[in-house]
Design an enzyme around this catalytic site. Structure first.
Site, PDB file in Angstrom:
ATOM      1  CG  ASP A  26      -0.592   0.311   2.128  1.00  9.81           C
ATOM      2  OD1 ASP A  26       0.939  -0.179   2.597  1.00  9.81           O
ATOM      3  OD2 ASP A  26      -1.373  -0.224   4.053  1.00  9.81           O
ATOM      4  CG  ASP A  43      -5.864  -5.725   2.202  1.00  8.11           C
ATOM      5  OD1 ASP A  43      -5.657  -4.983   2.859  1.00  8.11           O
ATOM      6  OD2 ASP A  43      -6.883  -4.337   1.077  1.00  8.11           O
ATOM      7  CB  CYS A  81     -11.003 -27.073   7.436  1.00  8.24           C
ATOM      8  SG  CYS A  81      -9.614 -25.971   7.806  1.00  8.24           S
ATOM      9  CB  CYS A 114      -5.911 -25.341   8.046  1.00  6.45           C
ATOM     10  SG  CYS A 114      -6.710 -25.960   9.668  1.00  6.45           S
ATOM     11  CB  CYS A 171      -9.764 -28.336  11.225  1.00  2.35           C
ATOM     12  SG  CYS A 171      -9.978 -26.676  11.245  1.00  2.35           S
ATOM     13  CG  HIS A 192      -9.112 -22.329  11.153  1.00  2.00           C
ATOM     14  ND1 HIS A 192      -9.705 -23.619  10.535  1.00  2.00           N
ATOM     15  CD2 HIS A 192     -10.250 -21.437  11.732  1.00  2.00           C
ATOM     16  CE1 HIS A 192     -11.229 -23.210   9.941  1.00  2.00           C
ATOM     17  NE2 HIS A 192     -11.933 -21.923  10.775  1.00  2.00           N
TER      18      HIS A 192
END
Length: 375
Positions: free
Chosen positions: A92, A266, A304, A306, A309, A335
């Site tokens: 940015d 974002d 999920c 990840c 999980c 996660h």
């Protein structure tokens, strides 16, 4: 070297399935870009971020110019080398942080003079200096220097702020170093006023940018007004360039914006929430501090991929949070980034198959049901 570019593969209403091509690889859109403010996505390694499917991350001009310094990062090979991220990086312009974090700031036509919130050192950030810093950082996508119009703002205040940003946008374009694979985005401002958004979009299109961001939203105006502003803004932007809604947001915000033709997003929400024991699921957010989880053997989310999980129970995650173990925020952040990337994958597949409105309706209906009760 690959030229910077954007292609659209499919549309479903206003929603678009596309790909941004950059010097450091592609970004499939709609895309969510995790925020790595100070050259790190908090509580995540670059490898773990990449494992979620994230292709692009953000760096922050304001923070990196103050520490460790843009010139230092440049000498060390740029952000990709410095932080070991091999994919695209968007930075940015620093304008928002100057306004929100810096001490004793003074804005003028030239730019913004301010004191660092870290050590009180004095700096001047101008469109030209912002372009120089982002070039030193080796950002694949550079943002034009702008002022983020606050909310609420009168039409007169919003107009004055927007027109200053348009003058700075022209200076940013002139100062940007064109290189194959690197792009510069202009930022549409104008508050919640359709005529000012139209004036801003026309000015930016007249200057010519590689992509167009929509700034000054998710600053307190609420979702309905944000969507109304997108309804009048995105149709004004070139169809052959990517559209980026800055700083947004909740999954429902992102889904609604995709339906309105936005390609890139974002937000710090998934990482910040992970550090404060909040986990995103299809059924809304789960607060792992809550005692209801202390004996719950189920995973946080059944489908999920990840590690939080796959490998741990809600009871264990609750224990980590209540014990203030650093692994807790790490797992929940992982996660949440995974969840956001799964939402984006679902949106891309739905657009390709012509069912994005059904996908959106189901996702919002699931979230409205709330978290299921423990066993």
């Amino acid at each position: 070297m690959t030229a910077f570019g954007f292609e659209v593969f499919a549309t479903d209403g206003a929603a678009r399935l596309g790909r941004v091509h950059t010097a450091h690889g592609p970004m499939d859109t709609p895309a969510f870009m995790p925020v790595g403010t100070a050259a790190t996505v908090k509580a995540m390694t670059p490898e773990s971020v990449a494992s979620t499917g994230a292709q692009t991350i953000l760096g922050n001009t304001y923070h990196l110019m103050l520490r460790p310094g843009a010139e230092r990062v440049g000498r060390l090979g740029g952000l990709h080398e410095f932080m070991n991220w091999r994919g695209p990086i968007l930075t940015d312009s620093g304008g928002f942080q100057v306004m929100s974090l810096a001490k004793l700031r003074k804005m003028s036509e030239e730019g913004v003079a301010f004191q660092s919130h870290i050590d009180g050192s004095r700096h001047l950030l101008t469109p030209e200096r912002s372009m120089e810093i982002q070039n030193l950082l080796d950002a694949d996508i550079t943002m034009a220097f702008d002022e983020c119009t606050p909310f609420p703002a009168t039409p007169e205040q919003a107009a004055e702020s927007m027109r200053l940003s348009m003058r700075w946008a022209r200076r940013s374009r002139a100062a940007f170093v064109d290189r194959p694979g690197y792009g510069l985005f202009g930022i549409v401002q104008g508050g919640v006023y359709p005529d000012l958004r139209a004036e801003s979009a026309e000015a930016l299109c007249g200057i010519g940018f590689d992509g167009y961001a929509i700034g000054g939203l998710a600053v307190g105006e609420g979702q309905e007004l944000m969507f109304q502003t997108l309804d009048v803004t995105t149709p004004l932007l070139p169809a052959d360039r990517p559209r980026y809604l800055m700083g947004v947001g909740k999954p429902s915000d992102i889904i609604g914006a995709v339906l309105r033709g936005v390609d890139m997003f974002d937000c710090v929400m998934p990482t910040r929430s992970g550090r404060t024991a909040q986990a995103f699921t299809r059924r809304g957010t789960v607060n792992l501090r809550n005692a209801r989880h202390q004996d719950d053997p189920r995973p946080l989310s059944e489908n999920c991929a990840c590690p939080a999980c796959r490998n741990y129970s809600r009871a264990y995650l609750h224990h980590l949070i209540r014990s203030e173990e650093i692994l807790g925020p790490m797992l929940l952040t992982w996660h949440n980034i995974q969840f956001y990337q799964d939402v984006m994958r679902g949106l891309r597949a739905a657009i390709a198959e012509g069912r994005v409105r059904q996908f959106a309706a189901q996702a919002l209906a699931d979230e409205a049901l709330g978290d299921i009760e423990p066993l």
